[in-house]
Motif scaffolding. Sequence first.
Motif, PDB file in Angstrom:
ATOM      1  N   LEU A  48      14.865 -59.272   6.411  1.00 32.14           N
ATOM      2  CA  LEU A  48      15.177 -60.354   7.341  1.00 32.14           C
ATOM      3  C   LEU A  48      13.899 -60.918   7.960  1.00 32.14           C
ATOM      4  N   GLU A  49      13.915 -62.179   8.239  1.00 32.07           N
ATOM      5  CA  GLU A  49      12.769 -62.805   8.897  1.00 32.07           C
ATOM      6  C   GLU A  49      12.917 -62.644  10.406  1.00 32.07           C
ATOM      7  N   VAL A  50      12.543 -61.461  10.867  1.00 28.82           N
ATOM      8  CA  VAL A  50      12.598 -61.133  12.294  1.00 28.82           C
ATOM      9  C   VAL A  50      11.268 -60.492  12.657  1.00 28.82           C
ATOM     10  N   SER A  51      11.017 -60.380  13.951  1.00 34.49           N
ATOM     11  CA  SER A  51       9.774 -59.741  14.390  1.00 34.49           C
ATOM     12  C   SER A  51       9.833 -58.239  14.105  1.00 34.49           C
ATOM     13  N   GLN A  52       8.678 -57.613  14.182  1.00 28.55           N
ATOM     14  CA  GLN A  52       8.612 -56.173  13.948  1.00 28.55           C
ATOM     15  C   GLN A  52       9.456 -55.410  14.976  1.00 28.55           C
ATOM     16  N   ILE A  53       9.418 -55.849  16.205  1.00 30.16           N
ATOM     17  CA  ILE A  53      10.229 -55.200  17.257  1.00 30.16           C
ATOM     18  C   ILE A  53      11.716 -55.348  16.943  1.00 30.16           C
ATOM     19  N   GLU A  54      12.127 -56.531  16.524  1.00 27.79           N
ATOM     20  CA  GLU A  54      13.539 -56.735  16.172  1.00 27.79           C
ATOM     21  C   GLU A  54      13.935 -55.854  14.981  1.00 27.79           C
ATOM     22  N   ARG A  55      13.051 -55.730  14.014  1.00 26.84           N
ATOM     23  CA  ARG A  55      13.330 -54.870  12.849  1.00 26.84           C
ATOM     24  C   ARG A  55      13.513 -53.419  13.303  1.00 26.84           C
ATOM     25  N   ILE A  56      12.644 -52.974  14.183  1.00 29.62           N
ATOM     26  CA  ILE A  56      12.768 -51.619  14.727  1.00 29.62           C
ATOM     27  C   ILE A  56      14.096 -51.471  15.464  1.00 29.62           C
ATOM     28  N   LEU A  57      14.460 -52.496  16.227  1.00 28.40           N
ATOM     29  CA  LEU A  57      15.727 -52.462  16.968  1.00 28.40           C
ATOM     30  C   LEU A  57      16.934 -52.472  16.042  1.00 28.40           C
ATOM     31  N   LEU A  58      16.809 -53.065  14.870  1.00 27.88           N
ATOM     32  CA  LEU A  58      17.910 -53.068  13.906  1.00 27.88           C
ATOM     33  C   LEU A  58      18.052 -51.712  13.213  1.00 27.88           C
ATOM     34  N   ILE A  59      16.935 -51.082  12.910  1.00 30.91           N
ATOM     35  CA  ILE A  59      16.969 -49.835  12.139  1.00 30.91           C
ATOM     36  C   ILE A  59      17.252 -48.608  13.010  1.00 30.91           C
ATOM     37  N   THR A  60      16.682 -48.565  14.201  1.00 23.88           N
ATOM     38  CA  THR A  60      16.786 -47.375  15.051  1.00 23.88           C
ATOM     39  C   THR A  60      18.222 -46.924  15.320  1.00 23.88           C
ATOM     40  N   PRO A  61      19.134 -47.814  15.699  1.00 18.42           N
ATOM     41  CA  PRO A  61      20.489 -47.314  15.989  1.00 18.42           C
ATOM     42  C   PRO A  61      21.224 -46.807  14.744  1.00 18.42           C
ATOM     43  N   ILE A  62      20.853 -47.294  13.576  1.00 19.73           N
ATOM     44  CA  ILE A  62      21.460 -46.790  12.339  1.00 19.73           C
ATOM     45  C   ILE A  62      21.088 -45.325  12.154  1.00 19.73           C
ATOM     46  N   ILE A  63      19.817 -45.023  12.364  1.00 20.14           N
ATOM     47  CA  ILE A  63      19.355 -43.641  12.262  1.00 20.14           C
ATOM     48  C   ILE A  63      19.976 -42.792  13.373  1.00 20.14           C
ATOM     49  N   LEU A  64      20.110 -43.376  14.567  1.00 21.01           N
ATOM     50  CA  LEU A  64      20.735 -42.667  15.691  1.00 21.01           C
ATOM     51  C   LEU A  64      22.169 -42.269  15.350  1.00 21.01           C
ATOM     52  N   VAL A  65      22.914 -43.157  14.703  1.00 22.71           N
ATOM     53  CA  VAL A  65      24.287 -42.838  14.294  1.00 22.71           C
ATOM     54  C   VAL A  65      24.287 -41.607  13.391  1.00 22.71           C
ATOM     55  N   MET A  66      23.366 -41.569  12.436  1.00 18.85           N
ATOM     56  CA  MET A  66      23.305 -40.436  11.514  1.00 18.85           C
ATOM     57  C   MET A  66      22.929 -39.143  12.242  1.00 18.85           C
ATOM     58  N   ILE A  67      21.996 -39.237  13.167  1.00 17.74           N
ATOM     59  CA  ILE A  67      21.609 -38.060  13.951  1.00 17.74           C
ATOM     60  C   ILE A  67      22.805 -37.540  14.739  1.00 17.74           C
ATOM     61  N   LEU A  68      23.512 -38.446  15.391  1.00 11.70           N
ATOM     62  CA  LEU A  68      24.663 -38.021  16.193  1.00 11.70           C
ATOM     63  C   LEU A  68      25.791 -37.473  15.323  1.00 11.70           C
ATOM     64  N   GLU A  69      25.936 -37.991  14.116  1.00 10.64           N
ATOM     65  CA  GLU A  69      26.954 -37.453  13.204  1.00 10.64           C
ATOM     66  C   GLU A  69      26.611 -36.018  12.813  1.00 10.64           C
ATOM     67  N   ILE A  70      25.339 -35.743  12.607  1.00 12.60           N
ATOM     68  CA  ILE A  70      24.914 -34.364  12.306  1.00 12.60           C
ATOM     69  C   ILE A  70      25.223 -33.451  13.492  1.00 12.60           C
TER      70      ILE A  70
END
Length: 118
Positions: A48-70
């Motif tokens: 996606l054409e977004v800033s680096q901060i926005e990219r981090i904000l998009l990816i981080t909660p996805i990983i958080l979901v996986m962590i919480l599922e574990i």
Amino acid sequence: MQKNTGLKRIILAMGYSLQGLKSTFKYEAAFRQELLLAIILIPIACFLEVSQIERILLITPIILVMILEIVNSAIEAVVDRVGIEHNKLAGRAKDMGSAAVFVALGLTAYIWIEIIFL
């Protein structure tokens, strides 16, 4: 009994962590579904054409979901190990673990909507 220290402890800890990931993948359908979601959404976020901060904000909660599922899966395994009979506190613990995953999924959806669509 000798304690493992240094590099040996780190290697053993990594092995235990990999065992936990394999176990979660093997026994938890929700984790497999969330992993599929991550496999789809993380590359999308990278292109996606977004800033680096926005990219981090998009990816981080996805990983958080996986962590919480574990963590949720670990809670469920411990509760089930203690006893299979219905117990109000055991049910509450399982429900709270599930709620943590649910809230993280909601956060993920919110962030993606805010960044991508608004």
